[in-house]
Design an enzyme around this catalytic site. Sequence first.
Site, mmCIF file in Angstrom:
data_model
loop_
_atom_site.group_PDB
_atom_site.id
_atom_site.type_symbol
_atom_site.label_atom_id
_atom_site.label_comp_id
_atom_site.label_asym_id
_atom_site.label_seq_id
_atom_site.Cartn_x
_atom_site.Cartn_y
_atom_site.Cartn_z
ATOM 1 N N GLY A 26 77.555 -26.833 30.819
ATOM 2 C CA GLY A 26 78.032 -27.713 31.883
ATOM 3 C C GLY A 26 79.539 -27.867 31.768
ATOM 4 O O GLY A 26 80.064 -28.033 30.667
ATOM 5 N N ASP B 134 79.155 -35.356 27.163
ATOM 6 C CA ASP B 134 78.139 -36.126 26.419
ATOM 7 C C ASP B 134 78.613 -36.572 25.030
ATOM 8 O O ASP B 134 78.000 -37.448 24.429
ATOM 9 C CB ASP B 134 76.866 -35.281 26.237
ATOM 10 C CG ASP B 134 76.140 -35.045 27.546
ATOM 11 O OD1 ASP B 134 76.551 -35.618 28.573
ATOM 12 O OD2 ASP B 134 75.166 -34.272 27.554
ATOM 13 N N ARG C 128 68.427 -52.057 42.912
ATOM 14 C CA ARG C 128 68.811 -50.745 43.471
ATOM 15 C C ARG C 128 69.403 -49.883 42.364
ATOM 16 O O ARG C 128 69.767 -50.383 41.298
ATOM 17 C CB ARG C 128 69.872 -50.903 44.573
ATOM 18 C CG ARG C 128 69.481 -51.816 45.695
ATOM 19 C CD ARG C 128 68.399 -51.200 46.564
ATOM 20 N NE ARG C 128 67.865 -52.218 47.472
ATOM 21 C CZ ARG C 128 68.367 -52.496 48.665
ATOM 22 N NH1 ARG C 128 69.400 -51.825 49.110
ATOM 23 N NH2 ARG C 128 67.844 -53.443 49.414
HETATM 24 O O1 F6P Z 1 75.482 -31.011 29.083
HETATM 25 C C1 F6P Z 1 76.226 -31.868 29.839
HETATM 26 C C2 F6P Z 1 75.443 -32.399 31.001
HETATM 27 O O2 F6P Z 1 76.368 -33.013 31.865
HETATM 28 C C3 F6P Z 1 74.299 -33.362 30.641
HETATM 29 O O3 F6P Z 1 74.717 -34.673 30.441
HETATM 30 C C4 F6P Z 1 73.391 -33.232 31.840
HETATM 31 O O4 F6P Z 1 72.056 -33.529 31.494
HETATM 32 C C5 F6P Z 1 73.529 -31.798 32.199
HETATM 33 O O5 F6P Z 1 74.788 -31.380 31.729
HETATM 34 C C6 F6P Z 1 73.396 -31.521 33.681
HETATM 35 O O6 F6P Z 1 73.487 -30.160 33.857
HETATM 36 P P1 F6P Z 1 73.536 -29.363 35.228
HETATM 37 O O7 F6P Z 1 74.976 -29.174 35.567
HETATM 38 O O8 F6P Z 1 72.888 -28.073 34.918
HETATM 39 O O9 F6P Z 1 72.838 -30.182 36.247
#
Ligand code: F6P
Length: 341
Positions: free
Chosen positions: A10, A127, A265
């Site tokens: 990510g 993260d 919400r």
């Molecule tokens: O690994 C970082 C992260 O932002 C996580 O916090 C999250 O679960 C994931 O990537 C989301 O990934 P994607 O971009 O594949 O939706």
Amino acid sequence: MKVGVLTGGGDCPGLNAVIRSVVRKGVQEHDFGFVGFRDGWRGALQNNVVPLDVSTVRGILPRGGTILGSSRTNPFKHEDGVRRVRETLAAHDVDALVVIGGEDTLGVATELSRLGISLVGVPKTIDNDVSGTDYTFGFDTAVGIATEAIDRLHTTAESHMRTLVVEVMGRHSGWIALHAGVAGGANVILIPERPFDVDQVCAWVQSRFKINYAPIVVVAEGAVPTDGEMVLRDRTVDEFGHVRLSGVGEWLAREISHRTGTDARTTVLGHVQRGGTPSPFDRWLATRFGLHAIDAVEEGDFGTMVALNGTRIVRVPLGDATARTKKVDLSLYEEFEVFFG
Ligand code: F6P
């Protein structure tokens, strides 16, 4: 020496700052040549290689995302993956790699390093869950974005006297939830490391209403109720075996509404936390990581990862950093329980 650079997993703010400092110092001080691999390990697998020089990295310091692209490709899940990576490196005369990634991308780097590929790792992720480093870049920016969102949600929650649940990223660790929740004055913070009791959450919500304030509940996407399962968006898994998270915020708001008879919400911050320009701290950390990573390459100190230890940048064995994810210590979490409810 010819160095290949890739960004995997990510994306997060600060990736371009690392690329820039690796290339600037590598060219100016060590006289290295560079290439970039497109989309993380996918570029190494598919021989998708782009030129990288000082002119390519001009102006990218404040830009979010990554000029090299990113993906969650795992060469070990592809037939002949390792051989194909080696062929790409040989085809471009690449002597060493700078691999910028989180637990998965660096996990692949660890294995490839054991197989004899010369590389140095740089830890990134919003993260903040890579072991061996006090912080990863990207985290500070994400916490800033989440904190600003919580600040804004307080005022609208008060106007309507309703609960607002804020779902933040954090698959295995609650670093963003904890830091942004504390900074934003949340009334409840829920993290993956500590399963939560919905009745206790409802009691905190009600005690907040009693003093005429509206509750803000910050929940990490990977948080799990004690008497239930992780809430998933769907069950598809990526090449590292991860499911897509998100959904716990919606679920929790429904439970709060149902159990307390009050309005609740949800706001899911999602990829907003990963986008845009890096904070000054993330630019600073990413730049320093880049400078130290290219020095490690120059010294032939392969199989290492640059890391922040206090205010110093150090090198740790990649295998140690990727052996486990860095979790929130429960005693740290408990420090803030005085603010719950
Ligand atoms: O690994 C970082 C992260 O932002 C996580 O916090 C999250 O679960 C994931 O990537 C989301 O990934 P994607 O971009 O594949 O939706």
